[in-house]
Motif scaffolding. Structure first.
Motif, PDB file in Angstrom:
ATOM      1  N   UNK A 260       0.830  -1.203   0.000  1.00  0.00           N
ATOM      2  CA  UNK A 260       0.000   0.000   0.000  1.00  0.00           C
ATOM      3  C   UNK A 260       0.868   1.258   0.000  1.00  0.00           C
ATOM      4  N   UNK A 261       1.987   1.215   0.681  1.00  0.00           N
ATOM      5  CA  UNK A 261       2.846   2.406   0.807  1.00  0.00           C
ATOM      6  C   UNK A 261       3.284   2.971  -0.548  1.00  0.00           C
ATOM      7  N   UNK A 262       3.889   2.175  -1.432  1.00  0.00           N
ATOM      8  CA  UNK A 262       4.286   2.769  -2.712  1.00  0.00           C
ATOM      9  C   UNK A 262       3.093   3.176  -3.572  1.00  0.00           C
ATOM     10  N   UNK A 263       1.967   2.482  -3.432  1.00  0.00           N
ATOM     11  CA  UNK A 263       0.776   2.859  -4.199  1.00  0.00           C
ATOM     12  C   UNK A 263       0.278   4.241  -3.784  1.00  0.00           C
TER      13      UNK A 263
ATOM     14  N   UNK B  88       2.679  11.602  -5.233  1.00  0.00           N
ATOM     15  CA  UNK B  88       3.778  12.206  -5.984  1.00  0.00           C
ATOM     16  C   UNK B  88       3.455  12.475  -7.446  1.00  0.00           C
ATOM     17  N   UNK B  89       2.265  12.080  -7.890  1.00  0.00           N
ATOM     18  CA  UNK B  89       1.888  12.275  -9.286  1.00  0.00           C
ATOM     19  C   UNK B  89       1.453  13.718  -9.487  1.00  0.00           C
ATOM     20  N   UNK B  90       2.017  14.363 -10.491  1.00  0.00           N
ATOM     21  CA  UNK B  90       1.756  15.793 -10.699  1.00  0.00           C
ATOM     22  C   UNK B  90       0.307  16.102 -11.068  1.00  0.00           C
ATOM     23  N   UNK B  91      -0.434  15.132 -11.556  1.00  0.00           N
ATOM     24  CA  UNK B  91      -1.828  15.364 -11.934  1.00  0.00           C
ATOM     25  C   UNK B  91      -2.800  15.184 -10.776  1.00  0.00           C
TER      26      UNK B  91
ATOM     27  N   UNK C  83      13.937   8.900 -11.459  1.00  0.00           N
ATOM     28  CA  UNK C  83      13.760   7.947 -12.538  1.00  0.00           C
ATOM     29  C   UNK C  83      12.865   6.767 -12.231  1.00  0.00           C
ATOM     30  N   UNK C  84      12.472   6.586 -10.980  1.00  0.00           N
ATOM     31  CA  UNK C  84      11.654   5.430 -10.620  1.00  0.00           C
ATOM     32  C   UNK C  84      10.214   5.597 -11.111  1.00  0.00           C
ATOM     33  N   UNK C  85       9.673   6.791 -11.014  1.00  0.00           N
ATOM     34  CA  UNK C  85       8.275   6.997 -11.369  1.00  0.00           C
ATOM     35  C   UNK C  85       8.023   7.075 -12.872  1.00  0.00           C
ATOM     36  N   UNK C  86       8.999   7.470 -13.662  1.00  0.00           N
ATOM     37  CA  UNK C  86       8.773   7.666 -15.085  1.00  0.00           C
ATOM     38  C   UNK C  86       8.236   6.425 -15.791  1.00  0.00           C
ATOM     39  N   UNK C  87       8.788   5.228 -15.579  1.00  0.00           N
ATOM     40  CA  UNK C  87       8.218   4.046 -16.248  1.00  0.00           C
ATOM     41  C   UNK C  87       6.787   3.753 -15.803  1.00  0.00           C
ATOM     42  N   UNK C  88       6.501   3.966 -14.538  1.00  0.00           N
ATOM     43  CA  UNK C  88       5.148   3.734 -14.037  1.00  0.00           C
ATOM     44  C   UNK C  88       4.182   4.730 -14.667  1.00  0.00           C
TER      45      UNK C  88
END
Length: 69
Positions: free
Chosen positions: A4-7, A13-16, A44-49
């Motif tokens: 749940x934590x990373x979700x 952290x998503x700009x939208x 760089x971790x969030x870009x692929x997601x």
């Protein structure tokens, strides 16, 4: 760290996204979900997601016909 934590951290952290509704049912759920607010991702971790979430869903014509016997 739970799944749940990373979700939750991704949403925060998503700009939208302007707010996150986490919906805990109990105080224990809330207490275990609050640490997600402090999760940070390395560069760089969030870009692929994010690239996966921006993809359009497949068109209905490319999906299997589930109504057929």
């Amino acid at each position: 760290m739970t799944l749940v934590d990373p979700a939750i951290a991704f949403v925060l952290n998503h700009s939208s996204v302007t707010s996150a509704l986490i919906g805990p049912r109990t105080l224990q759920h809330l207490e275990t979900q609050l640490p997600a607010a402090d999760v940070t991702f390395e560069a760089g971790v969030l870009e692929p997601v994010i690239s996966v979430t921006l993809r359009s869903p497949p068109s209905s014509s490319s999906r299997a016909d589930l109504s057929a016997p």
